[in-house]
Design an enzyme around this catalytic site. Structure first.
Site, mmCIF file in Angstrom:
data_model
loop_
_atom_site.group_PDB
_atom_site.id
_atom_site.type_symbol
_atom_site.label_atom_id
_atom_site.label_comp_id
_atom_site.label_asym_id
_atom_site.label_seq_id
_atom_site.Cartn_x
_atom_site.Cartn_y
_atom_site.Cartn_z
ATOM 1 C CE LYS A 33 -4.131 -2.087 2.133
ATOM 2 N NZ LYS A 33 -5.006 -2.097 3.347
ATOM 3 C CE1 TYR A 79 -9.486 -2.920 -0.056
ATOM 4 C CE2 TYR A 79 -8.729 -0.877 -1.058
ATOM 5 C CZ TYR A 79 -8.489 -1.988 -0.262
ATOM 6 O OH TYR A 79 -7.252 -2.169 0.328
ATOM 7 C CG ASN A 82 -4.044 -2.317 6.903
ATOM 8 O OD1 ASN A 82 -3.866 -1.899 5.751
ATOM 9 N ND2 ASN A 82 -5.104 -3.022 7.239
ATOM 10 C CG HIS A 101 -5.371 -6.026 -0.723
ATOM 11 N ND1 HIS A 101 -6.624 -6.047 -0.147
ATOM 12 C CD2 HIS A 101 -5.427 -6.883 -1.787
ATOM 13 C CE1 HIS A 101 -7.395 -6.876 -0.850
ATOM 14 N NE2 HIS A 101 -6.701 -7.401 -1.845
ATOM 15 C CD GLU A 145 -8.911 -8.823 -4.163
ATOM 16 O OE1 GLU A 145 -7.719 -9.144 -3.930
ATOM 17 O OE2 GLU A 145 -9.761 -8.660 -3.272
HETATM 18 P P1 DAT Z 1 -8.125 -6.745 4.981
HETATM 19 O O1 DAT Z 1 -7.277 -5.660 4.350
HETATM 20 O O2 DAT Z 1 -7.430 -7.378 6.154
HETATM 21 O O3 DAT Z 1 -8.631 -7.753 3.974
HETATM 22 P P2 DAT Z 1 -10.829 -5.656 4.984
HETATM 23 O O4 DAT Z 1 -10.984 -6.247 3.623
HETATM 24 O O5 DAT Z 1 -11.876 -5.951 5.996
HETATM 25 O O6 DAT Z 1 -9.411 -6.025 5.613
HETATM 26 O O7 DAT Z 1 -10.774 -4.069 4.860
HETATM 27 C C1 DAT Z 1 -10.018 -3.459 3.814
HETATM 28 C C2 DAT Z 1 -9.228 -2.326 4.411
HETATM 29 O O8 DAT Z 1 -10.121 -1.306 4.870
HETATM 30 C C3 DAT Z 1 -8.382 -2.704 5.621
HETATM 31 O O9 DAT Z 1 -7.121 -3.180 5.256
HETATM 32 C C4 DAT Z 1 -8.300 -1.411 6.379
HETATM 33 C C5 DAT Z 1 -9.607 -0.726 6.063
HETATM 34 N N1 DAT Z 1 -10.596 -0.956 7.124
HETATM 35 C C6 DAT Z 1 -11.208 -2.125 7.425
HETATM 36 N N2 DAT Z 1 -12.053 -1.991 8.436
HETATM 37 C C7 DAT Z 1 -12.001 -0.684 8.806
HETATM 38 C C8 DAT Z 1 -12.632 0.100 9.803
HETATM 39 N N3 DAT Z 1 -13.525 -0.432 10.654
HETATM 40 N N4 DAT Z 1 -12.297 1.411 9.886
HETATM 41 C C9 DAT Z 1 -11.403 1.957 9.044
HETATM 42 N N5 DAT Z 1 -10.761 1.272 8.068
HETATM 43 C C10 DAT Z 1 -11.051 -0.032 7.951
HETATM 44 MG MG MG Z 2 -10.008 -7.586 2.492
#
Ligand code: DAT
Ligand code: MG
Length: 149
Positions: free
Chosen positions: A9, A49, A112, A115, A126
């Site tokens: 990222k 996303y 974080n 991805h 994807e």
């Molecule tokens: P991951 O990246 O572990 O697959 P995800 O698909 O649930 O997680 O979410 C995509 C990204 O969105 C994640 O890396 C960080 C952000 N994100 C997820 N949940 C969030 C939240 N509650 N508040 C803010 N950002 C969030």
């Molecule tokens: Mg995810």
């Protein structure tokens, strides 16, 4: 053979962590089959996303993922999706264990570092967003007999 999409990222690119992140996945034994430096536009970010489109954090997520260059990679191997998810660590760095990429390199949910696709089906979807078939290489590694049983 299973494949998964990895995105290093924008935060990790800015912090000089491209090599560190890719190296951690490389050394699992998964095979790197595609790699490029790119900038994700807003439309592509929405497509990528799409599962999060109605979440309150969606706009912030799109702003962040389009805010600077990223590295896009495809890794291949048995259980590639699960192996990368384990190596990444939990979504929120507060919960990701030491030794994982997020556990060691991140402290904020919205910054974080990495991805990784969450299922083989997501991975196929994807990967097709970011790579054309001719960008994904097929090759042998002499060491594969020491990695794959
Ligand atoms: P991951 O990246 O572990 O697959 P995800 O698909 O649930 O997680 O979410 C995509 C990204 O969105 C994640 O890396 C960080 C952000 N994100 C997820 N949940 C969030 C939240 N509650 N508040 C803010 N950002 C969030
Ligand atoms: Mg995810």
């Amino acid at each position: 053979m299973e494949r998964t999409l990895v995105i290093v990222k924008p935060d990790a690119v800015q912090r000089g962590l491209i090599g560190e992140v890719i190296a951690r996945i490389e050394r699992t034994g998964l095979k790197l089959v595609a790699l490029k430096l790119s900038k994700i536009d807003r439309e592509t970010a929405h497509t990528h996303y799409q599962e999060h489109v109605n979440k309150p954090f969606f706009q912030g997520l799109v702003n962040f993922i389009t805010s600077g260059p990223v590295v896009l990679a495809v890794f291949e191997g048995p259980n590639a999706v699960s192996i990368v998810r384990k190596t990444m660590g939990a979504t929120n760095p507060v919960d990701s264990v030491p030794g994982s990429i997020r556990g060691d390199l991140a402290i904020s949910l919205g910054r974080n570092v990495i991805h990784g696709s969450d299922s083989p089906e997501s991975a196929e979807r994807e990967i097709s967003i970011f790579f054309s078939p001719d960008e994904i290489l097929s090759y042998e590694r002499a060491i594969d007999n020491w990695i794959l049983e």
